[in-house]
Design a protein around this motif. Structure first.
Motif, short mmCIF file in Angstrom:
data_model
loop_
_atom_site.label_atom_id
_atom_site.label_comp_id
_atom_site.label_asym_id
_atom_site.label_seq_id
_atom_site.Cartn_x
_atom_site.Cartn_y
_atom_site.Cartn_z
N TYR A 75 30.39 65.82 44.03
CA TYR A 75 30.69 64.74 43.10
C TYR A 75 31.17 63.50 43.85
CZ TYR A 75 33.06 62.19 39.35
OH TYR A 75 33.47 61.23 38.49
N GLY B 158 29.19 59.83 44.50
CA GLY B 158 29.84 58.58 44.13
C GLY B 158 29.96 57.61 45.29
N ASP C 257 28.29 57.74 40.39
CA ASP C 257 29.30 58.52 39.68
C ASP C 257 29.18 58.23 38.18
OD1 ASP C 257 31.50 59.79 38.69
OD2 ASP C 257 32.97 58.44 39.58
N ASN D 172 32.33 56.85 36.77
CA ASN D 172 32.78 55.62 37.42
C ASN D 172 34.21 55.74 37.99
OD1 ASN D 172 32.19 53.02 38.33
ND2 ASN D 172 33.18 52.06 36.57
N ILE E 264 34.66 57.31 41.18
CA ILE E 264 34.50 57.22 42.63
C ILE E 264 33.61 56.03 42.94
CG2 ILE E 264 33.79 58.40 44.73
CD1 ILE E 264 36.09 59.75 43.29
N HIS E 265 34.20 55.02 43.55
CA HIS E 265 33.42 53.82 43.88
C HIS E 265 34.06 53.14 45.08
CE1 HIS E 265 31.12 50.13 43.48
NE2 HIS E 265 32.26 49.45 43.49
#
Length: 384
Positions: A227, A231, A237, A240, A242-243
């Motif tokens: 996951y 991301g 992701d 939103n 993980i950015h």
């Protein structure tokens, strides 16, 4: 003419703004001394003056980054025109809150930008160092353990990277032109897979006889790791959560790329020494798998030098981030990171010293704390 709180007001005001940091440090140190005998290496660390000083300094900046939204009176990008190049202690007319450490050329609060800049440093430097550590371990362990052609190939690649001038290497990796290509994401895909591989290998070799526990640990690693990987590398992701911005990703990958060969050489050298010990021969006699020996016999016994190197390497990475920011590489021009702040302040250094001096002192103090930790850890490892 702006009103000014004076030197005493500046000192007391700054101390007051840091109240959540002081509170967190008091709780940390109180619990640390209460349970010192149960805390192993950390317990020994805080027993020495040098180690305690390092813990306090590093803890101070860690809690500052965590509570930045409370400590900083203004936003890092907030501009108040009348406060352009304001003197330290000048009071902002609308809110009555002082610019404790003055204003910069764009009328932003130097103190607040220093506080928010700690978040960038503490997000990138330790994480990039952790990635470098896992890459170095996964490649250095087999190189030292198996030797032969594997060692020759991996050592050649590591030496090739180390032989390249570091600043030129970062200039090539962090320039804006590279950011628009697939190169950063391809490198991120390569480096970010190592934590997943490291944990999978660690759990598989350590819990191969406990099937239920093994399946649970491997499943959690693949789900959570996958996951995060999707991301960070693909920016896909669905929640939103993980950015990472492309410029920050590029710096992250560049730091990991440059640091990994150094960790590789340390791990390889330690492995060459430790694999000759009697307990390694005993593990071989029991018929243990080579990766079990590397991850569960050699690596734990190499932790002392690796922990010391990790502390020093985070400091080097912090300085490197400051250097990149000073040269305008990687981070955006409005970023509050310490290197960019020093660069912006240096343009008017003869007239207004505080915009450059404040982030420089912050960077220096954080690196000093890490070096004190490393010195104390080195002394402790020599005693052991």
């Amino acid at each position: 003419m702006l009103q000014n709180v004076g030197i005493i007001g500046i000192i007391l005001g700054i101390i007051g703004r840091f109240w959540p940091v002081w509170l967190a440090l008091i709780v940390l140190l109180t619990l640390s001394f209460m349970f010192r005998r149960r805390l192993g290496l950390y317990g020994h660390l805080i027993s020495s003056g040098v180690g305690l000083a390092g813990v306090i300094i590093v803890g101070f900046w860690l809690f500052t980054a965590l509570f930045a939204g409370i400590v900083a009176p203004f936003g890092p990008l907030e501009q108040i025109v009348v406060m352009k190049h304001a003197l330290p202690g000048s009071i902002e007319p609308a809110t009555g809150i002082p610019f404790y450490l003055g204003g910069d050329k764009l009328a932003r609060d130097v103190f607040s930008r220093m506080i928010y800049g700690s978040r960038i440093v503490l997000a990138i430097a330790p994480a990039a160092t952790a990635i470098s550590l896992m890459v170095g371990c996964l490649l250095g362990l087999p190189a030292g353990y198996f030797s032969g052609r594997i060692d020759a190939l991996l050592s050649f690649i590591a030496n090739l990277v180390l032989a390249f001038p570091v600043i030129l290497l970062f200039y090539l990796l962090v320039t804006p032109g590279i950011m628009d290509t697939p190169v950063p994401y391809a490198m991120a895909g390569f480096f970010f897979i190592f934590p997943i591989l490291f944990l999978c290998a660690l759990f598989y070799t350590g819990y191969s006889k406990q099937k239920a526990k093994l399946i649970t640990l491997l499943g959690l690693t693949l789900i959570i790791g996958g996951y995060i990987y999707i991301g960070l590398v693909f920016d896909r992701d669905p929640l939103n959560l993980i950015h990472i911005e492309p410029n920050e990703l590029n710096i992250f990958v560049a730091v990991a790329f440059a640091s990994s060969p150094g960790v590789f050489r340390i791990v390889r050298g330690l492995t060459l020494d430790i694999k000759t010990r009697e307990y390694i021969n005993a593990a071989l006699t029991r018929g243990e798998h080579p990766w079990y020996i590397m991850l569960w016999e050699i690596l734990p016994n190499a932790r002392g030098p690796l922990i010391v190197d990790t502390c020093l390497r985070i400091g080097y990475t912090t300085i490197l981030l400051g250097t990149l920011g000073f040269f305008g590489l990687g981070m955006s021009s409005e970023s509050p990171d310490w290197g960019t702040a020093i660069k912006d302040g240096s343009q008017f250094l003869r007239l207004y010293a505080w915009p450059a001096l404040v982030p420089a002192i912050a960077l220096m103090s954080f690196v000093l704390g890490l070096n004190l930790l490393a010195d104390s850890l080195r002394e402790q490892s020599l005693r052991d």
